[in-house]
Design a protein around this motif. Structure first.
Motif, PDB file in Angstrom:
ATOM      1  N   HIS A 126      -3.790  -7.065   9.357  1.00 16.50           N
ATOM      2  CA  HIS A 126      -4.089  -7.059   7.824  1.00 16.50           C
ATOM      3  C   HIS A 126      -2.944  -5.814   7.360  1.00 16.50           C
ATOM      4  N   LEU A 157      -1.537  -3.583   4.757  1.00 19.95           N
ATOM      5  CA  LEU A 157      -2.054  -2.814   3.634  1.00 19.95           C
ATOM      6  C   LEU A 157      -1.199  -2.911   2.690  1.00 19.95           C
ATOM      7  N   GLU A 170      -3.809  -0.034  -1.500  1.00 17.28           N
ATOM      8  CA  GLU A 170      -4.722   0.325  -0.540  1.00 17.28           C
ATOM      9  C   GLU A 170      -4.621   1.835   0.299  1.00 17.28           C
ATOM     10  N   LEU A 219      -4.934   4.725   2.472  1.00 21.33           N
ATOM     11  CA  LEU A 219      -5.063   4.730   4.179  1.00 21.33           C
ATOM     12  C   LEU A 219      -5.852   5.713   4.595  1.00 21.33           C
ATOM     13  N   THR A 265      -9.208   3.771   4.594  1.00 20.66           N
ATOM     14  CA  THR A 265      -9.200   2.760   5.705  1.00 20.66           C
ATOM     15  C   THR A 265      -9.541   3.486   7.082  1.00 20.66           C
TER      16      THR A 265
END
Length: 155
Positions: A116, A118, A122, A124, A127
Motif C-alpha cells: 500500500h 501511502l 496519510e 506515518l 500508520t
C-alpha cells in the motif's frame, strides 16, 4: 493476450504496482500456508536481521514493523530499488537463514506480497502505531511493549 503484464518467468505482475523512491509503503507478506513459524523467537530474529541488513545497505529506510507469528507488516520508505526486488531479497535471504536454523528445506513464504503506497495526507506515525498494535489486537499480549518483535522510529 497482452504479454506486457508478464515478467520473464511468465508470472502475472500486479497491475498498477509502482516503486517510487522516497515514497512510504506498507508491505505485508505471509508465511507459507500461514504456518506460525515466527512464534519461534530465534526464527523471528533471523527475519529481523535481514530487514536490518536491507536498511543498513540503504535499500530501504525501515520506519516501523511487526513480525507476527505468520506474517510481517513493514512500513518502509523506498530508496533506490524496486518493491519487488526488496521483498525478493528479504524473503530469499530470510528463508535461507530460517531453513538453515531449522535444518530443513522447503518454502517459508507464500508467493507475492501486498503493498500500500501511502498517500501524502496519510499520517506515518498513525500508520506505525496501527502496525505495532497488531499483537494487541490479535490478543497475543495485553500491552504493545510486551511483544518482542516490533520497532518504529517514532515509538
Amino acid at each position: 493476450m497482452d504479454s506486457s503484464r508478464f515478467n520473464h518467468r511468465g508470472h502475472a505482475l500486479r497491475h498498477g504496482r509502482v516503486s517510487d523512491p522516497g515514497r512510504a509503503y506498507l508491505l505485508t507478506t505471509v508465511t507459507h500456508e500461514r504456518h506460525p513459524i515466527f512464534q519461534d523467537w530465534q526464527l523471528a530474529r533471523l527475519l529481523i536481521a535481514e530487514m536490518r541488513r536491507l536498511h543498513e545497505r540503504q535499500l530501504v529506510q525501515s520506519l516501523a514493523w511487526v513480525v507476527m507469528p505468520d506474517h510481517l507488516h513493514w512500513l518502509v520508505q523506498l530508496q533506490e530499488t524496486s518493491l519487488a526486488k526488496l521483498v525478493l531479497q528479504l524473503k530469499s535471504r530470510s528463508a535461507i537463514a530460517i531453513n538453515k536454523a531449522r535444518e530443513t528445506g522447503g518454502r517459508v513464504w507464500q508467493k507475492g506480497f501486498h503493498d500500500h503506497a501511502l498517500r501524502q495526507e496519510e499520517d506515518l506515525t498513525a500508520t506505525a502505531r496501527y502496525i505495532v498494535a497488531n499483537p494487541l489486537r490479535a490478543g497475543l499480549v495485553k500491552r504493545v511493549g510486551d511483544y518482542p518483535h516490533w520497532d518504529a522510529i517514532w515509538l
